[in-house]
Design a protein around this motif. Structure first.
Motif, mmCIF file in Angstrom:
data_model
loop_
_atom_site.group_PDB
_atom_site.id
_atom_site.type_symbol
_atom_site.label_atom_id
_atom_site.label_comp_id
_atom_site.label_asym_id
_atom_site.label_seq_id
_atom_site.Cartn_x
_atom_site.Cartn_y
_atom_site.Cartn_z
ATOM 1 N N HIS A 86 -24.001 -15.791 57.880
ATOM 2 C CA HIS A 86 -24.831 -15.064 56.918
ATOM 3 C C HIS A 86 -24.388 -13.603 56.807
ATOM 4 N N ALA A 87 -24.534 -13.020 55.627
ATOM 5 C CA ALA A 87 -24.295 -11.585 55.429
ATOM 6 C C ALA A 87 -25.625 -10.860 55.598
ATOM 7 N N SER A 88 -25.842 -10.316 56.779
ATOM 8 C CA SER A 88 -27.149 -9.753 57.122
ATOM 9 C C SER A 88 -27.364 -8.332 56.611
ATOM 10 N N MET A 89 -26.298 -7.610 56.322
ATOM 11 C CA MET A 89 -26.399 -6.302 55.674
ATOM 12 C C MET A 89 -25.183 -6.137 54.783
ATOM 13 N N CYS A 90 -25.401 -6.190 53.482
ATOM 14 C CA CYS A 90 -24.300 -6.145 52.512
ATOM 15 C C CYS A 90 -23.964 -4.710 52.147
ATOM 16 N N TRP A 91 -22.729 -4.526 51.722
ATOM 17 C CA TRP A 91 -22.351 -3.276 51.085
ATOM 18 C C TRP A 91 -21.447 -3.580 49.902
ATOM 19 N N GLY A 92 -21.044 -2.522 49.211
ATOM 20 C CA GLY A 92 -20.219 -2.728 48.031
ATOM 21 C C GLY A 92 -20.671 -1.898 46.854
ATOM 22 N N ALA A 93 -21.719 -1.082 47.055
ATOM 23 C CA ALA A 93 -22.190 -0.176 46.003
ATOM 24 C C ALA A 93 -22.221 1.240 46.560
#
Length: 289
Positions: A86-93
């Motif tokens: 699972h991706a528990s804390m996303c980034w990319g913005a």
């Protein structure tokens, strides 16, 4: 987006410490048998292990029984899904740590960026997206708070619609991130109250807040309703979270569990051992109360 620029200069440790700590991990039968107690949802920050190829790292996590990774973006998600991670804390913005929501001149681009990213997070089945205050750059805290709230309020309707929680990380401005504005819980909690949405929370980084404020357990008990996620790290040095540093993580984890927290706790220490996965094994075991 680069998480840290100091990683390469922070890897040194004494030979005696390496041997002692590694021995501790090897004899830890709980992790070797993957028998987690189920009170803590374990995650790990990818950037701390970025010298290990992603697919190899995911296989290691499967073997350990760790089910989530922090700080990954859309390019990582397909292979993570392949391994059931699972991706528990996303980034990319956004623009990273130093340029954030306290700068009103960046709001137009930040809003556009987050409005595009939030649906991607939701469509992938994830719920957390990180953000940063940015550096002060001579700005006082009141102005920074006002600017941050004004900008973030404009993405809250989209976040609420898609069930995504925007989480601003608390970072220290004393050692690692000079001039960062969201460097204390009081400012972060004031921002939460100003925004007034359950889809905005604080990412409480235990390492960073030990440097800035200490009093970790009392803070967790008093302000847990504002914290949507936790990061670990040993202080001083941001290495392993064992007896070589000043924090006692079993008690901290117990305090987190007692608040009823159901989110993720992510290991974000920089391994100093030659065997980085062994160091990770030890970290999750210490936190598995």
């Amino acid at each position: 987006m680069k998480r840290r620029t100091f990683i390469g200069s922070s890897m040194a440790a004494t030979a005696g410490l390496l041997a002692t700590s590694k021995a501790n991990a090897i004899t830890n039968t709980e992790v070797q048998n993957n028998k987690f107690k189920g009170n803590i949802n374990h995650s790990v920050c990818r950037w701390c292990y970025n010298t290990i190829p992603m697919e190899d790292f995911l296989q290691n996590l499967n073997e350990l029984g760790i089910t989530a990774i922090d700080l990954t973006g859309p390019d990582d998600w397909p292979i993570m899904k392949k391994y059931g991670i699972h991706a528990s804390m996303c980034w990319g913005a956004g623009f990273g740590i130093e340029k954030g929501w306290n700068d009103a001149k960046l709001h137009e681009e930040l809003i556009k960026d987050y409005v595009q990213m939030i649906p991607k997070v939701a469509e992938a089945g994830y719920t957390n997206l990180i953000c940063f205050s940015g550096n002060r750059n001579g700005m006082n805290e009141e102005e920074g708070l006002k600017n941050s709230a004004k900008g973030l309020k404009q993405i809250m309707a989209v976040a609420e619609k898609h069930g995504v929680v925007i989480q601003m990380e608390l970072l220290n401005s004393k050692v690692d991130h000079k001039d960062y504005m969201c460097d204390n819980v009081e400012w972060g909690v004031s921002l939460c109250n100003e925004i007034g949405s359950e889809n905005f929370k604080l990412l409480y980084d235990i390492y960073h807040m030990q440097i800035m404020e200490g009093d970790i357990i009392r803070t967790i008990r008093d302000y847990h309703q504002y914290f949507g996620h936790y990061h670990t790290g040993g202080n001083p040095g941001r290495h392993e979270i064992n007896e070589t540093q000043e924090l006692y993580y079993p008690a901290i984890m117990k305090a987190i569990v007692e608040t009823g927290f159901k989110g993720y706790v992510a290991q974000e220490f920089i391994p100093s051992w030659e065997d980085k996965i062994a160091a990770l094994k030890e970290g999750v075991t210490i936190c598995d109360i």
